[in-house]
Design a protein around this motif. Structure first.
Motif, PDB file in Angstrom:
ATOM      1  N   ARG A 166      18.539  -3.440   9.304  1.00 52.03           N
ATOM      2  CA  ARG A 166      17.289  -2.655   9.583  1.00 52.03           C
ATOM      3  C   ARG A 166      16.046  -3.131   9.041  1.00 52.03           C
ATOM      4  O   ARG A 166      14.894  -2.473   9.105  1.00 52.03           O
ATOM      5  CB  ARG A 166      17.552  -1.287   8.719  1.00 52.03           C
ATOM      6  N   SER A 167      16.207  -4.114   8.088  1.00 53.79           N
ATOM      7  CA  SER A 167      15.068  -4.649   7.589  1.00 53.79           C
ATOM      8  C   SER A 167      14.055  -5.324   8.501  1.00 53.79           C
ATOM      9  O   SER A 167      12.823  -5.460   8.123  1.00 53.79           O
ATOM     10  CB  SER A 167      15.143  -5.684   6.547  1.00 53.79           C
ATOM     11  N   GLY A 168      14.150  -5.534   9.832  1.00 48.55           N
ATOM     12  CA  GLY A 168      13.536  -6.116  10.660  1.00 48.55           C
ATOM     13  C   GLY A 168      11.966  -5.510  10.903  1.00 48.55           C
ATOM     14  O   GLY A 168      11.072  -6.021  10.617  1.00 48.55           O
ATOM     15  N   PRO A 169      12.193  -4.359  11.672  1.00 46.66           N
ATOM     16  CA  PRO A 169      10.580  -4.036  12.187  1.00 46.66           C
ATOM     17  C   PRO A 169      10.058  -3.351  11.170  1.00 46.66           C
ATOM     18  O   PRO A 169       9.509  -2.121  11.520  1.00 46.66           O
ATOM     19  CB  PRO A 169      11.094  -3.176  13.706  1.00 46.66           C
ATOM     20  N   MET A 170       9.560  -3.949  10.051  1.00 44.18           N
ATOM     21  CA  MET A 170       9.325  -3.476   8.926  1.00 44.18           C
ATOM     22  C   MET A 170       7.885  -2.597   9.079  1.00 44.18           C
ATOM     23  O   MET A 170       7.602  -1.408   8.893  1.00 44.18           O
ATOM     24  CB  MET A 170       9.078  -4.237   7.799  1.00 44.18           C
TER      25      MET A 170
ATOM     26  N   LEU B 246      -8.712   1.267   1.262  1.00 45.73           N
ATOM     27  CA  LEU B 246      -8.315   0.255   0.499  1.00 45.73           C
ATOM     28  C   LEU B 246      -6.977   0.618  -0.347  1.00 45.73           C
ATOM     29  O   LEU B 246      -6.023   0.056  -0.199  1.00 45.73           O
ATOM     30  CB  LEU B 246      -9.465  -0.072  -0.750  1.00 45.73           C
ATOM     31  N   GLY B 247      -7.227   1.818  -0.853  1.00 48.73           N
ATOM     32  CA  GLY B 247      -6.057   2.740  -1.493  1.00 48.73           C
ATOM     33  C   GLY B 247      -4.878   2.653  -0.571  1.00 48.73           C
ATOM     34  O   GLY B 247      -3.801   2.272  -0.900  1.00 48.73           O
ATOM     35  N   TYR B 248      -5.094   2.889   0.785  1.00 49.01           N
ATOM     36  CA  TYR B 248      -3.893   2.956   1.723  1.00 49.01           C
ATOM     37  C   TYR B 248      -3.434   1.644   1.926  1.00 49.01           C
ATOM     38  O   TYR B 248      -2.047   1.481   1.833  1.00 49.01           O
ATOM     39  CB  TYR B 248      -4.451   3.636   3.007  1.00 49.01           C
ATOM     40  N   LEU B 249      -4.188   0.756   2.000  1.00 54.52           N
ATOM     41  CA  LEU B 249      -3.780  -0.678   2.643  1.00 54.52           C
ATOM     42  C   LEU B 249      -2.916  -1.218   1.465  1.00 54.52           C
ATOM     43  O   LEU B 249      -2.083  -1.827   1.538  1.00 54.52           O
ATOM     44  CB  LEU B 249      -4.945  -1.423   2.929  1.00 54.52           C
ATOM     45  N   LEU B 250      -3.455  -1.004   0.120  1.00 49.72           N
ATOM     46  CA  LEU B 250      -2.850  -1.737  -0.901  1.00 49.72           C
ATOM     47  C   LEU B 250      -1.462  -1.333  -1.098  1.00 49.72           C
ATOM     48  O   LEU B 250      -0.440  -1.836  -1.614  1.00 49.72           O
ATOM     49  CB  LEU B 250      -3.604  -1.545  -2.309  1.00 49.72           C
ATOM     50  N   ASN B 251      -1.481   0.020  -0.911  1.00 48.40           N
ATOM     51  CA  ASN B 251      -0.039   0.894  -1.027  1.00 48.40           C
ATOM     52  C   ASN B 251       1.031   0.165  -0.095  1.00 48.40           C
ATOM     53  O   ASN B 251       2.047   0.034  -0.296  1.00 48.40           O
ATOM     54  CB  ASN B 251      -0.216   2.522  -0.936  1.00 48.40           C
ATOM     55  N   LEU B 252       0.500   0.142   1.139  1.00 45.71           N
ATOM     56  CA  LEU B 252       1.003  -0.260   2.279  1.00 45.71           C
ATOM     57  C   LEU B 252       1.782  -1.662   1.958  1.00 45.71           C
ATOM     58  O   LEU B 252       3.016  -2.066   1.916  1.00 45.71           O
ATOM     59  CB  LEU B 252       0.247  -0.400   3.339  1.00 45.71           C
TER      60      LEU B 252
ATOM     61  N   VAL C 211       6.110  -5.243  -0.076  1.00 45.16           N
ATOM     62  CA  VAL C 211       6.744  -6.452  -0.924  1.00 45.16           C
ATOM     63  C   VAL C 211       7.808  -5.643  -1.573  1.00 45.16           C
ATOM     64  O   VAL C 211       8.886  -6.334  -1.649  1.00 45.16           O
ATOM     65  CB  VAL C 211       5.548  -6.351  -2.090  1.00 45.16           C
ATOM     66  N   GLU C 212       7.802  -4.415  -1.945  1.00 42.92           N
ATOM     67  CA  GLU C 212       8.941  -3.908  -2.493  1.00 42.92           C
ATOM     68  C   GLU C 212      10.324  -3.709  -1.720  1.00 42.92           C
ATOM     69  O   GLU C 212      11.252  -4.113  -2.131  1.00 42.92           O
ATOM     70  CB  GLU C 212       8.746  -2.301  -2.936  1.00 42.92           C
ATOM     71  N   ARG C 213       9.931  -3.651  -0.298  1.00 49.00           N
ATOM     72  CA  ARG C 213      11.294  -3.440   0.597  1.00 49.00           C
ATOM     73  C   ARG C 213      11.742  -5.008   0.761  1.00 49.00           C
ATOM     74  O   ARG C 213      13.040  -5.119   0.828  1.00 49.00           O
ATOM     75  CB  ARG C 213      10.788  -3.344   1.907  1.00 49.00           C
ATOM     76  N   ARG C 214      11.036  -6.028   0.561  1.00 49.19           N
ATOM     77  CA  ARG C 214      11.580  -7.426   0.436  1.00 49.19           C
ATOM     78  C   ARG C 214      12.284  -7.709  -0.761  1.00 49.19           C
ATOM     79  O   ARG C 214      13.482  -7.994  -0.775  1.00 49.19           O
ATOM     80  CB  ARG C 214      10.308  -8.429   0.621  1.00 49.19           C
TER      81      ARG C 214
END
Ligand SMILES: Nc1ncnc2c1ncn2[C@@H]1O[C@H](COP(=O)(O)OP(=O)(O)OP(=O)(O)O)[C@@H](O)[C@H]1O
Ligand SMILES: [Mg+2]
Lengths: 292, 264
Positions: free
Chosen positions: A21-25, A265-271, A276-279
């Motif tokens: 499932r980790s593919g189309p992140m 910016l806030g949105y992108l940083l969180n994204l 990174v967390e999922r990795r």
């Protein structure tokens, strides 16, 4: 008589159900699938259209329609005329981001190091707990005057303020994460005579990682807030400065553009943090699942 | 090789103290497989933790090759009863098995072959890249066993290692333990609550009492060295032994008179 307590392991073969499932992140921009994607973005879009119509109807100079200040933001900060870096980006956005990342990096590093030490040692935890509870209760902006006196009005003062204000969520979460690591995991390592440093890197940190990330998420939001606030006081550059300056000189479009920029910016940083967390925590999605 | 001398252990102190082990004495010889049986909660895990050096007993001592154990010695491994808690969920199956080998500084090829062999031995070839969270309980337990096998300890302590494994796999793993013992002349202490298993595997069976725990008896198992899941368990000697162990666990005091015990 003899007891036989064998459970069958019929659930055995479910080859790689979770890893796949980790593919189309990123495909759905942080949402879980097309359905959620549409739901999330359609609502946001509808909101902006409503706002646009309302602002156009009101014709207030203080509430320009989003389309206008979005265009202004694009003009200010999006790459144009063959240059990647517009002047406004170089003056406002980059210094801001540098200070924020500097502060976050410093604060998180200190917090993780302290958190691991405190999490591992009950006694140390008992000693410093009141100090932590007291320090984190102070609203960081209240410290700006002291920081100004101590560190003057340069970048250092802002970086330190962000570091100090944003470290608490990481600290508290790291402590909790380290304490949650099962003692049997340490004992297993002891049986195999694994040394302290290896235990730290291979058991304590991965075991606490999920909590640390939860802390980082909160710290990121705090860091952004502190970045803006620190730039609104005794400053000559940065996004916060841009917003205050625009408001003072009645450039209402610029002011709104700055606010929009902060949101994006806030949105992108969180994204980015989510990806990174999922990795890093890919393994985590394999547990607490029906197969576990 | 490994000796428990008047070993005792009490958890806590004062009113809440619990005397888990009262007085344990036995010796395990090089190359021997000793199984330990006893009622649930009698302190089998506590015993293994003190034997391994993970925990200092509150009384008595453990010696390994004549030296008193004060920390986990080299050449010792243990398979924990709480296998799922003892695996590292952030490491793949293969990396879990590799983890203890880090300190042995093996050549690359040997590292590879030890991991592959250990995973093959427990029937987990093809699951190497998975995470423990993707495996069933029985498979997780086999990972923990593979990890200990790849480490090739001189002495292996196993705490109810097959409790969550289905009957068929369990028999295969019992035979694997016997094979490993032969091949590497490994010394094994095997805690189980399955009486058949304790007799089938062992050269000697240590029977423990209810708490405060003592050694009730140590039984020799004079079965032929080469064991077979079906024919060994049909031998009259096997049937006699398992009956005796069962009686000893239920009625430790009148175990010497099997007829009376059976009637009661
Ligand atoms: N850390 C501890 N603190 C206090 N008491 C403990 C602790 N660990 C075990 N005990 C107690 O000591 C006794 C023996 O526990 P132990 O786990 O050694 O038994 P066991 O024979 O392995 O049990 P089981 O058959 O369930 O595996 C139990 O009564 C248990 O409650
Ligand atoms: Mg136990």
């Amino acid at each position: 008589m003899s007891t036989v307590s064998g459970r069958t392991d019929s659930k055995a073969a479910l080859p790689g159900a979770a890893t796949r499932r980790s593919g189309p992140m990123l495909r759905w921009l942080g949402t879980r699938g097309p359905r959620e994607f549409v739901l999330r973005w359609v609502v946001l879009f509808a909101l902006f259209i409503g706002w646009e119509l309302a602002a156009k109807a009101a014709e207030s100079p203080y509430f320009p329609p989003p389309s206008e200040f979005a265009a202004r933001a694009a003009e200010l900060w999006l790459p144009a005329d063959g240059t990647w870096l517009t002047e406004a980006t170089a003056n406002d956005v980059l210094p801001s981001l540098a200070r924020m990342f500097g502060g976050l990096a410093l604060g998180s590093l200190v917090a993780v190091v302290l958190g691991v030490a405190i999490g591992l040692s009950r006694r140390l935890g008992d000693y410093v707990d009141p100090l932590i509870q007291f320090s984190r209760a102070i609203p960081p902006p209240a410290l700006i005057p002291i920081f100004l006196v101590l560190f003057d009005r340069g970048a250092l003062m802002r970086v330190l303020l962000i570091a100090f204000g944003a470290m608490w969520p990481v600290l508290l979460n790291t402590i909790e994460g380290v304490r949650s690591v099962d003692v049997i995991k340490y004992e297993t390592a002891s049986i195999f005579r694994i040394g302290f440093a290896d235990k730290l890197v291979r058991i304590v940190l991965p075991g606490a990682a999920q909590k640390v990330f939860a802390g980082l998420r909160t710290s990121l939001a705090l860091g952004l807030i502190l970045m803006v606030i620190s730039e609104m006081v005794a400053s000559t550059g940065g996004i916060g400065f841009h917003i205050v300056q625009a408001q003072r000189s009645f450039q209402i479009l610029d002011m709104w553009a700055g606010i929009l920029l902060l949101g994006v910016l806030g949105y992108l940083l969180n994204l980015v943090l989510t990806v990174v967390e999922r990795r890093v925590l890919a393994w985590h999605r394999t547990t607490n699942r029906e197969i576990a | 090789m490994l000796t428990a001398n008047h070993l005792s252990h009490t958890y806590g102190s004062g009113a809440g103290a619990h005397a888990a082990l009262a007085d344990i004495d036995f010796t395990v010889e090089q190359g021997e497989l000793v199984s330990i049986v006893g009622p649930s909660g009698c302190g089998k895990t506590t015993l293994l933790r003190t034997l391994s050096g993970l925990m200092r007993p509150t009384g008595g001592s453990v010696t390994f090759h004549g030296d008193e154990i004060v920390e986990v010695p080299t050449g010792l491994a243990m398979v924990f009863q709480d296998y799922s808690r003892s695996l590292y969920p952030w490491l793949t199956v293969e990396d879990n098995v590799r983890f203890p080998l880090r300190r042995l500084h093996l050549p690359k090829e040997e590292l590879r072959s030890r991991i592959d062999e250990a995973l093959a031995a427990v029937g987990l070839t093809g699951h190497a890249a998975k995470y423990p969270g993707q495996l069933s309980g029985g498979m997780q337990q086999r990972v923990a066993i593979a990890r200990a096998l790849a480490y090739r300890p001189e002495i292996l302590l196993m705490d109810e290692p097959f409790a969550s494994i289905d009957a068929q796999t369990r028999e295969d793993l019992e035979d694997l333990v016997l094979e490993v013992k032969q091949r590497f002349s490994m010394t094994i202490i095997f805690v189980t609550h399955d009486i058949d298993e304790s007799v089938y595997l062992a050269d000697r069976v240590v029977v423990l009492s209810k708490p405060p725990t003592r050694v009730v008896t140590i039984l020799d198992v004079p079965l032929p060295g080469e064991r077979d899941q079906i024919s060994t368990k049909e031998l009259p000697e096997f049937i006699r032994l398992r009956g005796e162990v069962a009686r000893l666990i239920r009625h430790p005091r009148d175990a010497q008179e099997p007829v009376a015990a059976a009637a009661g």
